[in-house]
Design an enzyme around this catalytic site. Sequence first.
Site, PDB file in Angstrom:
ATOM      1  CB  CYS A  88      28.423  83.828  29.513  1.00 20.13           C
ATOM      2  SG  CYS A  88      27.318  82.703  30.418  1.00 20.13           S
ATOM      3  CG  HIS A 115      30.310  80.653  32.094  1.00 12.67           C
ATOM      4  ND1 HIS A 115      30.194  81.975  31.712  1.00 12.67           N
ATOM      5  CD2 HIS A 115      31.566  80.269  31.755  1.00 12.67           C
ATOM      6  CE1 HIS A 115      31.329  82.370  31.179  1.00 12.67           C
ATOM      7  NE2 HIS A 115      32.172  81.359  31.191  1.00 12.67           N
TER       8      HIS A 115
END
Length: 660
Positions: A103, A34
């Site tokens: 993301c 992420h």
Amino acid sequence: MSAPVKLYVYDLSNGMARSLSVQLTGRQIDGIWHTSIVVFGREIFYGQGVNITGPGQSHHGRPLQIIDMGETAIDKETFNEYLEDIREHYTADKVRYGSDFNCNSFTNDVVGFLTGGSIPDFIKDLPSDFLSTPFGAALRPTIDAMYRRPVQGQASIGGPAVAPAPADSQLAASLVQSVANRAQAPLSAHPTESSSITAPMHVITNPASFNSFLKSHRAAAAIFTSQTCPPCRMIEPIFERLAEEKGPHDGRQGVAFAKVDIDVGLGRNLAAEWNIRATPTFYFFLDGHKVTELKGVDAAELRAQIDLLIYEAYPPHPHTRLGIPIIQKMSLNPILFTQLPAVDNMVSKFFSFIDEVSWPPTVNPTPDQIKSVISKSFAPYLKARFTTPKALPNGAKASAPLISSIPALLQSWSQVTAALMTVLPADALFPLADMWRLAFLDPATGSWATAPSTSPSGGPIGIILPNATEVLESGSSKGGRRNFLLTVLRLLCNSFSSPALGRTLLTDSALKPKLTSVLVQSLLHEDASIRTAAASLAFNVGAWLQNGRVEAIRNGRGIQPHMVGEDEEWQVELISAIVEALSREVANEEIVHRLTASLALFLRLSPFYDEQLKPLLEVLQAQEKLQGKLRRGDGWEGDGGVGKKEVRQLIEEVVNKLCV
């Protein structure tokens, strides 16, 4: 005044991906990444919409890694306007790990706007790489749910800094639970494919990101669309399906796909730069240069243009256009030696060899222990697995479940093999090799030999091969030594009944040189039976390579020099040995047949054919030597050359299509 731009990298698995990925996915994955962007004293990331916190204060805790992405000359106010614009595009309902909205695609887009660069490939490529595995697909709902959960303390665009959020351990706990659930679930409940998540689309909102996208991909296709365009909504799903089918992932060559919504971010600036006057418009690029375009809704033409782009970017191997029906019809199944000896007689003979030698007291296990292992476990297994079922009175055969080897049995027998190799002379070892020859016809044995816990790699093959090399290099291979070498060659042939073991034999740095040495020397051996077994092994090696090449073409990856098993110098060595063996073989049609078939498999679709192998064939005079097999003279002893029609046709095809 410029401002630094940092990429914060988090591992959503909290280290579990690194430790479990090989076991659960079959490949090493160092993290489930992420990312977020830190600029102007704020951390910006995409999850529950566009989120902003203080640096390092998100619910993900402290970043695992911070990467310097350079500096931006864009001021804070302009950046805030950009974020506000794309906020309507990157909404909470769209986030999905591995899709075009996640993301990492968000941070890549933002980095492009700020610096003109892009985030590292190992992060961009992870979703499709990880999620293309069954385990990754099983964990996808867990990861998506984590993205969608509320974020505490979120600030509005341009608002004040938020309070720190506690480190999040929910995903790691969920991963543990998912692993447990998957282990307990029946095999049929595990997903076997995940085509819907491959080849993610690149969502682009600014010119800098688009330029970076074009530089990063040899072949690319982009759709310019609009939120207010009904035809766009009709064609976008088709474009997305093509991205799944034709996009690059898991080593496959293909077209990179991008979607530009001209109503989002700096989309209109990008559209103006590329002279986009209507939507939907498709542009197709090769090496960063536009080669063609398509306007409107035409699914058939869109697919045709994508296929043409792939052909131009990754042209097929020239051999795919050859008319070689004989070679194409050749079975790629390995040549196996399945004859069944009388196990009891073989064991009795072997025991006599053991009794005849002086047994060093330091060798473990002892002769009695070895005999016990053979008579009580390995010999009964061989008899149960390979003995022909007895016929019933009505002519039918008794049927019973086919017994398979187990690791404990194979490991103990491998230890016995290692001890015997240090004590028995080579001329007494052929019954030992023959037992393993049979055992490798059992798929379970091949699986065990390739397991990471098996030592040495390849199990008994790694133990036996050095002795075979010693026999060949000694120059004496009569009697029992000849039988041992012959049986080892047949054992190696049977090893290719397991594709995974074939891969190990041709890629392991310890096994491959030994196998190659035994094969090359045996091809030129004076004994016809040994040459026949060696020619069979050469065929199996070539068939294993050919299977990989055909699969690469079928899956759209294309044939590349770096593919598993492809080795230029090694292929040159083996092809040279095969051609030399062909030139010497003047009487045995079966050997000529297998050698010619082997040569065809090594040459066809080889990534080194044009630059290395074709000139090599000319130097070796391969065409002339093969043509000699079709007539009486230096190349053949019999009248009129090779007699069998199928062998003559194969030779003619290799001579006229692969040696020119």
